[in-house]
Design an enzyme around this catalytic site. Structure first.
Site, PDB file in Angstrom:
ATOM      1  N   SER A  94       0.819  -1.202   0.000  1.00  0.00           N
ATOM      2  CA  SER A  94       0.000   0.000   0.000  1.00  0.00           C
ATOM      3  C   SER A  94       0.865   1.270   0.000  1.00  0.00           C
ATOM      4  CB  SER A  94      -0.949  -0.054   1.203  1.00  0.00           C
ATOM      5  OG  SER A  94      -1.956   0.908   1.111  1.00  0.00           O
TER       6      SER A  94
ATOM      7  N   ASP B 145      -9.780  -3.548  -5.644  1.00  0.00           N
ATOM      8  CA  ASP B 145      -9.539  -4.355  -4.449  1.00  0.00           C
ATOM      9  C   ASP B 145     -10.324  -3.851  -3.245  1.00  0.00           C
ATOM     10  OD1 ASP B 145      -8.202  -2.092  -3.548  1.00  0.00           O
ATOM     11  OD2 ASP B 145      -6.215  -3.011  -3.515  1.00  0.00           O
TER      12      ASP B 145
ATOM     13  N   HIS C 297      -7.680  -5.377  -0.799  1.00  0.00           N
ATOM     14  CA  HIS C 297      -6.475  -4.579  -0.582  1.00  0.00           C
ATOM     15  C   HIS C 297      -5.614  -5.198   0.521  1.00  0.00           C
ATOM     16  CE1 HIS C 297      -4.239  -0.811  -0.904  1.00  0.00           C
ATOM     17  NE2 HIS C 297      -4.200  -0.752   0.417  1.00  0.00           N
TER      18      HIS C 297
END
Length: 426
Positions: A208, A367, A401
């Site tokens: 991320s 996601d 995610h």
């Protein structure tokens, strides 16, 4: 440019044929000759310590008073145990997390009288949320898999680079003292990890926001340094163009969430870094009201419509946007891994212009946090760049995610990419 056979236009749908994941089964011979790995976690996954100095104004946060707070380091983020035991501490912790912008220095800093530090830099012991209910969102399972399956060992060939997630990179000419300090320590960690392992170059593995920070770091590192010290860059759950869901800027503060209490998170330098990029989303309407639509090109105006000041909107233009627009090829072998098949907001409707209300949403692929358009842009902004010798992108079906680093099969695929990077011939 050499490009891996598995490309974004031919997504790899991996989940249907997943085999059981055994984190404790070391692959034969894997531990021998491993390249060192340095991990960078996502937003909010780095633990922070704080201490107060005589400069701190206790009247700004009365719950920070008393000898308990004086002259000692304590866990600021995330101190889940302390807040569970005494919710009255939330206003204090929120105040200590807040950043202020110093117009004289042209930079962000802590509230006066607050000193902070990332916990256990160089190791993964500083990763985590402090909340047992969310223990797998911060690379813990990936760490266990690297140790159990490939034979990595903490402090020998496995290292962590926690960072103060409140700060963000700044473009040339703009000050960013804390983030620049992190980049210096990250550079030293990579060099030390390499030297401890017979001068083997390092594999950077990120999740991320850690991927955005690592991309910035690599693009601003000399090419000779990259060739010497970086074997491969594995970037998980990171798009090239930000995220439409993060345009939900409104909503009231809550009594227990540190980041939302008194709008603490909106003081962070990093808060606007993952907003949609004009390069990826262009002039398409992302936020719709009866009176006006907003695209990625209209974010400064959208910020002001959400109650941010003219100065805050201007800082987005001068500090955030140039970094967003500069996302591109890190010029080291790169593998991107993202989840798809999860409904992800690609357009937000606030019909009455009330940005504090919950919007209606039009959903597309992604996601759950990053839109597929942002993932597909990786192929153009990284893969098509002549400076990028090797680029590979994997899309894992029905994976969120966080699932990229917490679902068993996704973690297995991620570990396999680290193994492949180890075996790749320079």
């Amino acid at each position: 440019m050499a490009t891996a056979s598995s490309q974004l236009l031919l997504p790899v749908l991996l989940l249907a044929f997943a085999r059981p994941f055994f984190a404790g089964s070391v692959e034969p011979g894997a531990a021998a000759g491993l390249h060192p790995v340095v991990l960078l976690p996502g937003y909010s996954c780095s633990q922070l310590d704080a201490q107060l100095t005589d400069e701190f104004d206790h009247s700004s946060a009365p719950s920070c008073g008393g000898a308990h707070w004086e002259k000692r380091w304590f866990r600021l983020w995330q101190n889940h145990t302390a807040l569970q035991e005494d919710p009255a501490l939330v206003p204090c912790y929120a105040e200590l997390l807040r950043l202020v912008y110093d117009p004289v220095a042209g930079d962000y800093r802590n509230v006066p009288g607050v000193e902070t530090r990332a916990v256990a830099f160089g190791t993964t012991r500083g990763f985590g949320t402090g909340d047992p209910a969310t223990k797998n969102i911060c690379m813990e399972k990936l760490v266990r898999a690297l140790e159990g399956r490939l034979g990595y060992r903490q402090g020998e060939n496995l290292f962590g680079a926690p960072y103060d997630f409140r700060y963000a990179p700044a473009p040339p000419g703009q000050a960013s003292r804390v983030f620049a300090g992190f980049l210096s320590t990250l550079r030293a960690l990579v060099e030390q990890a390499s030297e401890m392992n017979g001068d083997s170059p390092v594999i950077l593995v990120t999740h991320s926001l850690g991927g955005l920070n690592a991309n910035f770091f690599l693009r601003r590192s000399p090419s000779a340094w990259r060739r010497r010290y970086v074997k491969h860059f594995v970037m998980a759950s990171t798009g090239a163009g930000g995220s439409v869901p993060l345009l939900q800027l409104g909503g009231s503060s809550t009594a227990t969430d540190l980041l939302s209490f008194a709008n603490t998170r909106w003081t962070f330098a990093s808060v606007f870094s993952p907003l949609p990029s004009p390069i990826v989303f262009g002039h398409a309407p992302l936020v719709v009201t009866r009176a006006k639509n907003y695209s990625a090109c209209d974010i400064p105006e959208y910020l002001k419509a959400n109650g941010f000041s003219d100065d805050e909107a201007a800082r987005y233009v001068t500090r955030v946007l140039p970094v967003t627009l500069d996302f591109g090829a890190p010029a080291v072998p790169t593998t991107c891994i993202n989840g798809v098949g999860v409904p992800t907001a690609e357009k937000l409707m606030y019909w009455d212009g009330d940005f504090g209300a919950k919007p209606e949403a039009v959903y597309g692929d992604g996601d759950g946090a990053i839109n597929i358009a942002s993932m597909l842009a990786l192929d153009t902004l990284i893969g098509a760049d002549p400076a990028q010798d090797y680029f590979k992108s994997l899309l894992i079906h029905n994976t969120s995610h966080v699932g990229v680093i917490s679902d068993d099969y996704a973690v297995k695929r991620l570990v396999n990419e680290v193994l492949e990077a180890n075996r790749a011939i320079d």
